[in-house]
Design a protein around this motif. Sequence first.
Motif, mmCIF file in Angstrom:
data_model
loop_
_atom_site.group_PDB
_atom_site.id
_atom_site.type_symbol
_atom_site.label_atom_id
_atom_site.label_comp_id
_atom_site.label_asym_id
_atom_site.label_seq_id
_atom_site.Cartn_x
_atom_site.Cartn_y
_atom_site.Cartn_z
ATOM 1 N N SER A 224 -9.886 -8.407 -27.590
ATOM 2 C CA SER A 224 -8.970 -9.313 -26.877
ATOM 3 C C SER A 224 -8.415 -10.310 -27.886
ATOM 4 N N ILE A 225 -7.289 -9.956 -28.472
ATOM 5 C CA ILE A 225 -6.724 -10.776 -29.549
ATOM 6 C C ILE A 225 -6.350 -12.148 -29.010
ATOM 7 N N PHE A 226 -6.874 -13.186 -29.626
ATOM 8 C CA PHE A 226 -6.644 -14.560 -29.189
ATOM 9 C C PHE A 226 -5.699 -15.247 -30.179
ATOM 10 N N ASP A 227 -4.502 -15.612 -29.684
ATOM 11 C CA ASP A 227 -3.477 -16.228 -30.533
ATOM 12 C C ASP A 227 -3.450 -17.723 -30.254
ATOM 13 N N LEU A 228 -4.118 -18.519 -31.092
ATOM 14 C CA LEU A 228 -4.201 -19.956 -30.855
ATOM 15 C C LEU A 228 -2.837 -20.619 -30.951
ATOM 16 N N HIS A 229 -2.005 -20.182 -31.883
ATOM 17 C CA HIS A 229 -0.680 -20.815 -32.058
ATOM 18 C C HIS A 229 0.151 -20.729 -30.776
ATOM 19 N N SER A 230 0.133 -19.586 -30.125
ATOM 20 C CA SER A 230 0.893 -19.420 -28.879
ATOM 21 C C SER A 230 0.331 -20.323 -27.788
ATOM 22 N N VAL A 231 -0.976 -20.441 -27.722
ATOM 23 C CA VAL A 231 -1.593 -21.284 -26.690
ATOM 24 C C VAL A 231 -1.214 -22.743 -26.911
ATOM 25 N N LEU A 232 -1.304 -23.205 -28.160
ATOM 26 C CA LEU A 232 -0.972 -24.606 -28.437
ATOM 27 C C LEU A 232 0.511 -24.890 -28.173
ATOM 28 N N ASP A 233 1.371 -23.930 -28.508
ATOM 29 C CA ASP A 233 2.792 -24.104 -28.200
ATOM 30 C C ASP A 233 3.015 -24.228 -26.701
ATOM 31 N N ALA A 234 2.304 -23.393 -25.926
ATOM 32 C CA ALA A 234 2.440 -23.457 -24.467
ATOM 33 C C ALA A 234 1.940 -24.792 -23.946
ATOM 34 N N LEU A 235 0.890 -25.304 -24.547
ATOM 35 C CA LEU A 235 0.342 -26.577 -24.095
ATOM 36 C C LEU A 235 1.324 -27.732 -24.314
ATOM 37 N N VAL A 236 1.932 -27.808 -25.506
ATOM 38 C CA VAL A 236 2.856 -28.929 -25.758
ATOM 39 C C VAL A 236 4.135 -28.785 -24.930
ATOM 40 N N GLN A 237 4.540 -27.557 -24.703
ATOM 41 C CA GLN A 237 5.714 -27.357 -23.845
ATOM 42 C C GLN A 237 5.430 -27.839 -22.427
ATOM 43 N N SER A 238 4.276 -27.469 -21.918
ATOM 44 C CA SER A 238 3.912 -27.877 -20.561
ATOM 45 C C SER A 238 3.725 -29.380 -20.486
ATOM 46 N N ALA A 245 8.535 -35.948 -20.974
ATOM 47 C CA ALA A 245 8.594 -36.429 -22.348
ATOM 48 C C ALA A 245 9.570 -35.562 -23.116
ATOM 49 N N ASN A 246 10.280 -36.185 -24.046
ATOM 50 C CA ASN A 246 11.226 -35.435 -24.862
ATOM 51 C C ASN A 246 10.511 -34.661 -25.983
ATOM 52 N N TYR A 247 9.414 -35.202 -26.422
ATOM 53 C CA TYR A 247 8.691 -34.584 -27.533
ATOM 54 C C TYR A 247 7.185 -34.500 -27.185
ATOM 55 N N ALA A 248 6.575 -33.484 -27.704
ATOM 56 C CA ALA A 248 5.104 -33.349 -27.604
ATOM 57 C C ALA A 248 4.621 -32.581 -28.834
ATOM 58 N N PHE A 249 3.447 -32.938 -29.330
ATOM 59 C CA PHE A 249 2.932 -32.256 -30.532
ATOM 60 C C PHE A 249 1.399 -32.354 -30.568
ATOM 61 N N ILE A 250 0.818 -31.515 -31.384
ATOM 62 C CA ILE A 250 -0.652 -31.501 -31.577
ATOM 63 C C ILE A 250 -0.933 -31.497 -33.070
ATOM 64 N N PHE A 251 -1.820 -32.403 -33.473
ATOM 65 C CA PHE A 251 -2.327 -32.435 -34.839
ATOM 66 C C PHE A 251 -3.793 -31.962 -34.827
ATOM 67 N N ARG A 252 -4.154 -31.101 -35.805
ATOM 68 C CA ARG A 252 -5.541 -30.622 -35.932
ATOM 69 C C ARG A 252 -6.197 -31.204 -37.179
ATOM 70 N N ARG A 253 -7.455 -31.447 -37.042
ATOM 71 C CA ARG A 253 -8.194 -32.009 -38.168
ATOM 72 C C ARG A 253 -8.479 -30.927 -39.199
ATOM 73 N N GLU A 254 -8.251 -31.242 -40.467
ATOM 74 C CA GLU A 254 -8.605 -30.395 -41.595
ATOM 75 C C GLU A 254 -9.294 -31.266 -42.632
ATOM 76 N N GLY A 255 -10.604 -31.277 -42.596
ATOM 77 C CA GLY A 255 -11.348 -32.151 -43.499
ATOM 78 C C GLY A 255 -11.203 -33.599 -43.082
ATOM 79 N N ASP A 360 -8.069 -31.416 -22.973
ATOM 80 C CA ASP A 360 -9.288 -30.630 -22.742
ATOM 81 C C ASP A 360 -9.019 -29.142 -22.930
ATOM 82 N N GLN A 361 -7.873 -28.683 -22.433
ATOM 83 C CA GLN A 361 -7.535 -27.266 -22.584
ATOM 84 C C GLN A 361 -7.318 -26.895 -24.051
ATOM 85 N N ALA A 362 -6.717 -27.821 -24.806
ATOM 86 C CA ALA A 362 -6.514 -27.567 -26.231
ATOM 87 C C ALA A 362 -7.859 -27.448 -26.947
ATOM 88 N N VAL A 363 -8.798 -28.328 -26.572
ATOM 89 C CA VAL A 363 -10.134 -28.256 -27.180
ATOM 90 C C VAL A 363 -10.776 -26.907 -26.876
#
Length: 787
Positions: A224-238, A245-255, A360-363
């Motif tokens: 069951s291929i899980f595409d995180l990028h598509s899920v996160l895009d759907a989340l910010v769109q929703s 809101a005109n804009y929405a975005f997600i930042f992920r921690r890297e180090g 929560d869904q993004a997490v």
Amino acid sequence: MPRPRKTSQKRRRRSPARPPRIAAGRPRDLEEVLEQQAATVEVLKAISNPTFDLQRVLDSMTASAARLCKASDATILMLDGNSMVFGSHFGHIPVDFASWKVSRNWTGGRAVLDRKTVHVRDMRRAKDFPEGNVASSRMGYRSILTVPMMHGDDPIGALTLRRTVVRPFTAKQVSLAESFATQAVIAIENARLVNELRRRTDDLTEALEQQTATADVLKVISRSIFDLHSVLDALVQSAARLCAANYAFIFRREGDVFRLAASHGFAANYREWMQSQPITKGRQTLVGRTALEGHTVHIPDVLADPEYTWSESVRRGDFRTMLGVPLIRDGIVIGVIAACRPIVAPFTDKQIELVSTFADQAVIAMENTRLVNELRESLERQTATSEVLGVISRSPGNLEPVFSAILENATRLCTAKFDTLYLREGDAFRTAAMHNAPPAFAEMRKRDPLVRPPASSSIGQAAETKQSVQIADIRTETGYVERDPFAVAAAELGGYRTVLTVPMLKDDELIGGIVIYRQEVDPFSDKQIKLVENFAAQAVIAIENSRLLNELRSLNEQLEKRVSDQVAEIERMGRLRRFLPPQVADLIVSSGGEQQLESHRREITALFCDLRGFTAFSESADPEDVMKLLREYHAAIGRIIFKHGGTLERFVGDGVMVIFNDPLPLPNPSLHAVQMALEMRAAIGALAENWRRLGHEIGFGIGIAHGYATLGTIGFEGRFDYAAVGTVSNVASRLCSEAKPGQILISSRVLTAVADAVTVEPTGELTLKGIRRPIEVYNVVGAARSG
């Protein structure tokens, strides 16, 4: 010559003869010997069975030991540190302790400390065994025998036999107990080897089953291929759509920084710029402040917020109101989801709650992706491990396929070029297996498989430290720079740069190592090192499993041979006892040869006895009555013959020939013969009374002579007898013929040897058939009175 002592017939009738008492120490008859041998064979067969039950074998041993040694009970105690613990018990004497400290104050402790058998006639009177003395009174035993159970030079327990009466154990019973102790050690050692092999096999099987089950589950998940990028895009769109809101975005921690992972509403140039701007924790940005505080941050107007200082982002993005919600997993901020408006328009509580739900869904999505990625990696590792374990279970004792599977999987999972497995031989290492090695390198190792790497090499360092050693670039290391032949040949023929060596350890002893190579400078990760270490542990298990299996096979072969030898010995003894006296058969078996059967000359005492009136009785009586009388007669004298150590030379109807001093030497064979004759006369006298009441007038006579005879086997193939040929046998037979009912006639040579032990009456000189000269003959009246 001693004065004849006359005893009236009337007085003898008033003194009924005592029934014969059978000495406790007489040689065991065939049934007893076969019973002992059968018990031994049963135990050895149970031991040789790889699936045997140790407790049942020990219980069988204690039962057999108690029965065959005529003990009240038998106990096996196992050595556990400084104590002896209960192992097995049979009998009616209680064992009222679970463990007993080892000391010299009781027989079990002394037996293991001294490493020798302890035999106490009466424990109640044994002052040098204070603890045993107290236990004897408490548990009700008197005589005790304890045999240490030795594995090599080390005691592992003890076998104890006890009796409730004072009756010491015979030498043969001591020997039998020691045999049972030896068999118990074999059983325990075999059980240890078998249990260790079972445990390793069970561990491998259990691991294989678990990993196979895990692999099946992980394979289902990986499909069951899980595409995180598509899920996160759907989340910010929703989030943008539902929160107006005109804009929405997600930042992920890297180090220590946060990077843009998904966005909605950004212009392309702004998105590219944001992707190049890592954000750290701090109050000057929305993402930094949310990550710093770890809770929701709502800025109604960034231009009115003195702490917000990232003006370049405001100018490029054109926003005023901002909302940030942290993405938290296990109390740690792993990202931030934000919604922005180009105008001052604060978000409502419902909108804030909705963004929190999206957080929560993004997490969940990010955690699922992490888990899936880790599971995919784990799947590869577990599948490889399962494959190796499967090869181990399918190839017991065969290491080549195991090593091949290990190296193939290690190369693939660690994205390496090739690898080699070495086994230690003294101060060198032998190439045991290679996978995907460059031809020139492989040819060099085949031509010279035994290598002695320098201390500076990864193998040398791993051997010294017994830890994994990684060299990022061999061309920068001392060995290569100084042109060490080993390093230069390996680097130039193998072409490798990064090398990892993982030692193979058994009980902290180096037995080999796995060396894995890359032909570019690319250090192996901690997970990859851990994976190779796991493969090294599996290789050690396979090697040890093979060793144990070979040892078990060897032990089983030894046990099978012992059982075969025991069975053959029993069959041989059975064949001998069918045509030889028991003493001769026992002597042949104990000596391991049949030289006793060869003709030889020896001075012996011969006794011949038969029934008077038997011929007339057999002619007139029914055959059944004749055979019954013979059985009673033979049974009575047979027990007495064995008691006095006589060798039964032959049965001739009612006539019986017994010889003394062959094959077992006796100090005074004539005395043994006369004492046996007296006991026979008493026993047959009692039987004669019963026969007389049945109407059968049958008497009993005995003749005894002493002299030289030739002894050995006579007969033909399939039917042999052990015979004594000579004048002494004829004299005994003729004296028996001359004897009246109840008489024991002896020659003068016999009288010389027994004069002090019996009273006799002279019967004068007799001329015996086949004997040239008359001989002086005496009738034995009875045993001499002491004092």
